[in-house]
Scaffold this motif. Structure first.
Motif: not given
Length: 80
Positions: A33-38
């Motif tokens: 449901l979400i994406k994460g980018e460092i």
């Protein structure tokens, strides 16, 4: 209001501990449901459009009357 945010932004808006917010974000990411980018020392999160569309379709199947737009009738008045 934003297209993306970091964990600290969410923590500031809640009464939850940073570790609790992080755990919830992990579950949402694993669910697609979400994406994460460092970005440096932080992870910047945003909604995953495909995951949100998929969830919306499932909810509409499970609860067909849940997501119907409400009709507004400006001429209908309460007679009480």
């Amino acid at each position: 209001e934003r297209n993306q945010c970091i964990t600290g932004d969410i923590v500031e808006l809640t009464d939850l501990a940073q570790s609790t917010v992080s755990q919830h974000l992990k579950v949402l990411r694993e669910a697609g449901l979400i994406k994460g980018e460092i970005e440096g020392p932080a992870t910047c999160y945003c909604l995953d459009d495909e995951g949100i569309r998929w969830m919306k379709q499932k909810i509409e199947i499970w609860l067909p009357e849940c997501c119907q737009p409400k009709t507004y009738h400006p001429m209908v008045l309460d007679s009480h």
